[in-house]
Write an enzyme that holds these catalytic residues in place. Structure first.
Site, PDB file in Angstrom:
ATOM      1  CG  ASN A  21      -1.491   1.266   1.618  1.00 45.55           C
ATOM      2  OD1 ASN A  21      -2.462   1.711   0.997  1.00 45.55           O
ATOM      3  ND2 ASN A  21      -0.922   1.937   2.624  1.00 45.55           N
TER       4      ASN A  21
ATOM      5  CB  ILE B 160       2.735   5.989  -2.554  1.00 44.75           C
ATOM      6  CG1 ILE B 160       1.730   6.577  -1.565  1.00 44.75           C
ATOM      7  CG2 ILE B 160       2.099   5.162  -3.628  1.00 44.75           C
ATOM      8  CD1 ILE B 160       0.812   7.601  -2.189  1.00 44.75           C
TER       9      ILE B 160
ATOM     10  CB  SER C 132      -4.444   4.843  -8.194  1.00 42.67           C
ATOM     11  OG  SER C 132      -4.955   6.034  -8.690  1.00 42.67           O
TER      12      SER C 132
ATOM     13  CE1 TYR D 282       0.113   7.414  -6.430  1.00 45.67           C
ATOM     14  CE2 TYR D 282      -1.490   8.064  -8.087  1.00 45.67           C
ATOM     15  CZ  TYR D 282      -1.191   7.422  -6.909  1.00 45.67           C
ATOM     16  OH  TYR D 282      -2.195   6.779  -6.201  1.00 45.67           O
TER      17      TYR D 282
ATOM     18  CB  SER E 135       5.038   6.285 -14.785  1.00 42.37           C
ATOM     19  OG  SER E 135       4.829   7.424 -15.575  1.00 42.37           O
ATOM     20  CB  THR E 136       4.822   4.202  -9.867  1.00 45.32           C
ATOM     21  OG1 THR E 136       3.769   4.936  -9.229  1.00 45.32           O
ATOM     22  CG2 THR E 136       6.051   5.075  -9.970  1.00 45.32           C
ATOM     23  CE  LYS E 137      -0.436   3.780  -6.690  1.00 42.61           C
ATOM     24  NZ  LYS E 137      -0.297   2.827  -5.588  1.00 42.61           N
TER      25      LYS E 137
ATOM     26  CG  LEU F 221      -9.909  12.545  -4.140  1.00 44.30           C
ATOM     27  CD1 LEU F 221      -8.383  12.627  -4.189  1.00 44.30           C
ATOM     28  CD2 LEU F 221     -10.516  13.891  -4.518  1.00 44.30           C
ATOM     29  CB  ILE F 222      -9.018   7.816  -0.615  1.00 37.95           C
ATOM     30  CG1 ILE F 222      -9.311   6.721  -1.658  1.00 37.95           C
ATOM     31  CG2 ILE F 222      -9.363   7.349   0.790  1.00 37.95           C
ATOM     32  CD1 ILE F 222     -10.747   6.315  -1.821  1.00 37.95           C
TER      33      ILE F 222
HETATM   34  P1  NDP Z   1      -0.456   8.294   2.667  1.00 34.11           P
HETATM   35  O1  NDP Z   1       0.529   9.310   2.189  1.00 34.11           O
HETATM   36  O2  NDP Z   1      -1.447   8.698   3.678  1.00 34.11           O
HETATM   37  O3  NDP Z   1       0.345   7.041   3.227  1.00 34.11           O
HETATM   38  C1  NDP Z   1       1.510   6.621   2.595  1.00 34.11           C
HETATM   39  C2  NDP Z   1       2.203   5.639   3.510  1.00 34.11           C
HETATM   40  O4  NDP Z   1       3.418   5.224   2.888  1.00 34.11           O
HETATM   41  C3  NDP Z   1       2.559   6.238   4.854  1.00 34.11           C
HETATM   42  O5  NDP Z   1       2.371   5.278   5.857  1.00 34.11           O
HETATM   43  C4  NDP Z   1       4.041   6.576   4.705  1.00 34.11           C
HETATM   44  O6  NDP Z   1       4.622   6.521   5.986  1.00 34.11           O
HETATM   45  C5  NDP Z   1       4.499   5.429   3.802  1.00 34.11           C
HETATM   46  N1  NDP Z   1       5.702   5.777   3.055  1.00 34.11           N
HETATM   47  C6  NDP Z   1       5.981   6.920   2.404  1.00 34.11           C
HETATM   48  N2  NDP Z   1       7.202   6.854   1.850  1.00 34.11           N
HETATM   49  C7  NDP Z   1       7.709   5.647   2.183  1.00 34.11           C
HETATM   50  C8  NDP Z   1       8.954   5.006   1.941  1.00 34.11           C
HETATM   51  N3  NDP Z   1       9.908   5.590   1.243  1.00 34.11           N
HETATM   52  N4  NDP Z   1       9.145   3.775   2.456  1.00 34.11           N
HETATM   53  C9  NDP Z   1       8.190   3.156   3.188  1.00 34.11           C
HETATM   54  N5  NDP Z   1       6.983   3.712   3.440  1.00 34.11           N
HETATM   55  C10 NDP Z   1       6.765   4.949   2.950  1.00 34.11           C
HETATM   56  O7  NDP Z   1      -1.137   7.695   1.346  1.00 34.11           O
HETATM   57  P2  NDP Z   1      -2.643   7.209   1.076  1.00 34.11           P
HETATM   58  O8  NDP Z   1      -3.157   6.536   2.272  1.00 34.11           O
HETATM   59  O9  NDP Z   1      -3.381   8.348   0.480  1.00 34.11           O
HETATM   60  O10 NDP Z   1      -2.395   6.150  -0.075  1.00 34.11           O
HETATM   61  C11 NDP Z   1      -2.281   4.764   0.202  1.00 34.11           C
HETATM   62  C12 NDP Z   1      -2.385   3.986  -1.081  1.00 34.11           C
HETATM   63  O11 NDP Z   1      -3.632   4.282  -1.722  1.00 34.11           O
HETATM   64  C13 NDP Z   1      -1.298   4.322  -2.116  1.00 34.11           C
HETATM   65  O12 NDP Z   1      -0.878   3.144  -2.765  1.00 34.11           O
HETATM   66  C14 NDP Z   1      -2.009   5.241  -3.090  1.00 34.11           C
HETATM   67  O13 NDP Z   1      -1.447   5.214  -4.374  1.00 34.11           O
HETATM   68  C15 NDP Z   1      -3.405   4.625  -3.068  1.00 34.11           C
HETATM   69  N6  NDP Z   1      -4.409   5.583  -3.537  1.00 34.11           N
HETATM   70  C16 NDP Z   1      -4.729   6.669  -2.771  1.00 34.11           C
HETATM   71  C17 NDP Z   1      -5.651   7.580  -3.234  1.00 34.11           C
HETATM   72  C18 NDP Z   1      -6.052   8.782  -2.442  1.00 34.11           C
HETATM   73  O14 NDP Z   1      -6.804   9.619  -2.981  1.00 34.11           O
HETATM   74  N7  NDP Z   1      -5.629   8.916  -1.191  1.00 34.11           N
HETATM   75  C19 NDP Z   1      -6.299   7.420  -4.548  1.00 34.11           C
HETATM   76  C20 NDP Z   1      -5.894   6.239  -5.261  1.00 34.11           C
HETATM   77  C21 NDP Z   1      -4.985   5.348  -4.752  1.00 34.11           C
HETATM   78  P3  NDP Z   1       6.006   7.174   6.420  1.00 34.11           P
HETATM   79  O15 NDP Z   1       5.964   8.607   6.030  1.00 34.11           O
HETATM   80  O16 NDP Z   1       6.008   6.962   7.906  1.00 34.11           O
HETATM   81  O17 NDP Z   1       7.068   6.385   5.745  1.00 34.11           O
END
Ligand code: NDP
Length: 285
Positions: free
Chosen positions: A113, A115, A164, A177, A179-181, A211-212
C-alpha cells in the site's frame, strides 16, 4: 444511456456474484500491511485489528508506527508489531518480509500500500525523480511479493495491491505517480495469470481507488481539482474484503468501474471531461 445502464447492470451482477465475506476468517490471520503509519494503510491496520488478526505494520516513521501498534492492540489485534523501513532502500523490502515471517510464523495476507512522496504538477522532465519513485512505488512491491510467495503458497494466501484509477487511465499533473501505478497493474496482472497457470493457490487482488480523503491526497489537489473524496476507512475495509474473498479486482468507489469502461468506449469525451475538472492558469505554467 443504454450503454451506461448495461455497465451498471454488469457491475451490480459482478458484485452480487462475488463471494460473501466471512469476518471470522480474519481472526488470527497473519497480515503484513505496508504504508500503515497514515492514511488508508493505517485504517487497514485498525480494521484488521478489530477482526482479531495478527499484524506487522511498516513505514518509515518509527514513533508514529509505535502509536498505531498501540491502537491496534487496544482494538483487538491478537498481535501487532512494527518494523521501520524505507522502501527506497533496495535491501529493505525483503528484510521487512523476512521480519514479518519470523514474527508471525508465516503469512496469509501481504497488503502492499505504501507510496513515496511525489509532486502534483505538470511534468517538468525530472527523469531522476521518476526513476527514484519507481523504487518505493513499484520495485519494492515486486520484491516483497516475490519474497513472500512461498510462504503465501503454504497458507493459500493473498497478495493485495493498492492501486489507483491512475493505474488505469492518465490524469494530468501525476506523470511519475501514474507511471508507477501503470507498472504495478501490468506486473501484478501478469503475475496473476502466471500463478493461475502454475496452479498456485495464491490470489492476487488489484485495488483501483478513486480520490480518498487522506491528508496526502487532499493537500495535493486543493485548489486545482474539485472532486469528492471518499472515506479512507471505507476504502480500507473494501480492500480488506477484496483480499479476504480473493477477488481479482476492486473498484472503489463503485463508479471508478464505470469510468474505467467509459474511457475506452469514448476516449475523446473522457479526455475532455478529465481536463475540464482541473482549474489552472495556462499563463503560469
Ligand atoms: P499516505 O501518504 O497517507 O500514506 C503513505 C504511507 O506510505 C505512509 O504510511 C508513509 O509513511 C508510507 N511511506 C511513504 N514513503 C515511504 C517510503 N519511502 N518507504 C516506506 N513507506 C513509505 O497515502 P494514502 O493513504 O493516500 O495512499 C495509500 C495507497 O492508496 C497508495 O498506494 C495510493 O497510491 C493509493 N491511492 C490513494 C488515493 C487517495 O486519494 N488517497 C487514490 C488512489 C490510490 P512514512 O511517512 O512513515 O514512511
Amino acid at each position: 444511456k443504454v450503454l451506461l445502464a448495461s455497465v451498471c447492470v454488469a457491475y451490480i451482477a459482478v458484485r452480487w456474484t462475488a463471494p460473501s465475506f466471512n469476518a471470522e476468517s480474519l481472526r488470527g490471520a497473519r497480515v503484513l500491511v505496508t504504508g500503515a503509519s497514515s492514511g488508508i494503510g493505517e485504517q487497514m491496520a485498525y480494521h484488521y485489528s478489530r477482526f482479531g488478526a495478527q499484524i506487522v505494520i511498516t513505514a518509515r516513521r518509527e514513533k508514529v508506527l509505535q502509536q498505531v501498534v498501540e491502537k491496534c492492540l487496544s482494538l483487538g489485534a491478537q498481535k501487532a508489531v512494527y518494523v521501520a523501513a524505507d522502501m527506497v532502500d533496495e535491501a529493505q523490502p525483503e528484510k521487512v518480509v523476512d521480519f514479518a515471517l519470523e514474527k508471525l510464523g508465516g503469512l496469509d495476507y501481504l497488503v502492499l500500500n505504501h507510496i513515496g512522496s511525489t509532486t502534483f504538477s505538470m511534468w517538468d522532465g525530472d527523469v531522476e525523480h521518476m526513476r527514484w519513485l519507481m523504487k518505493p512505488n513499484f520495485f519494492s512491491y515486486v520484491q516483497m511479493a516475490w519474497r513472500a510467495l512461498s510462504a503465501l503458497e503454504q497458507s493459500k494466501g493473498a497478495v493485495v495491491v493498492v492501486s489507483s484509477v491512475s493505474g488505469k487511465m492518465a490524469n494530468p499533473f501525476t506523470a511519475p505517480y501514474t507511471s508507477t501505478k501503470f507498472a504495478l497493474n501490468g506486473f501484478f496482472g501478469v503475475l496473476r495469470h502466471e500463478l493461475f497457470m502454475k496452479k498456485s493457490n495464491v490470489s492476487v487482488s488489484i485495488c483501483t481507488l478513486g480520490l480518498i480523503d487522506t491528508e496526502t491526497a487532499l493537500s495535493k489537489i486543493r485548489g486545482v481539482l474539485d472532486a469528492t473524496a471518499y472515506p479512507a476507512t471505507e476504502a480500507a475495509l473494501n480492500i480488506i474484503i477484496t483480499g479476504a474473498t480473493r477477488q481479482p479486482e476492486l473498484f472503489y468507489p463503485w463508479f471508478t468501474y464505470v469510468i474505467n469502461l467509459f474511457k475506452d468506449w469514448s476516449p475523446s469525451l473522457t479526455e475532455h471531461l478529465v481536463r475540464s475538472a482541473y482549474k489552472y492558469d495556462p499563463e503560469s505554467l
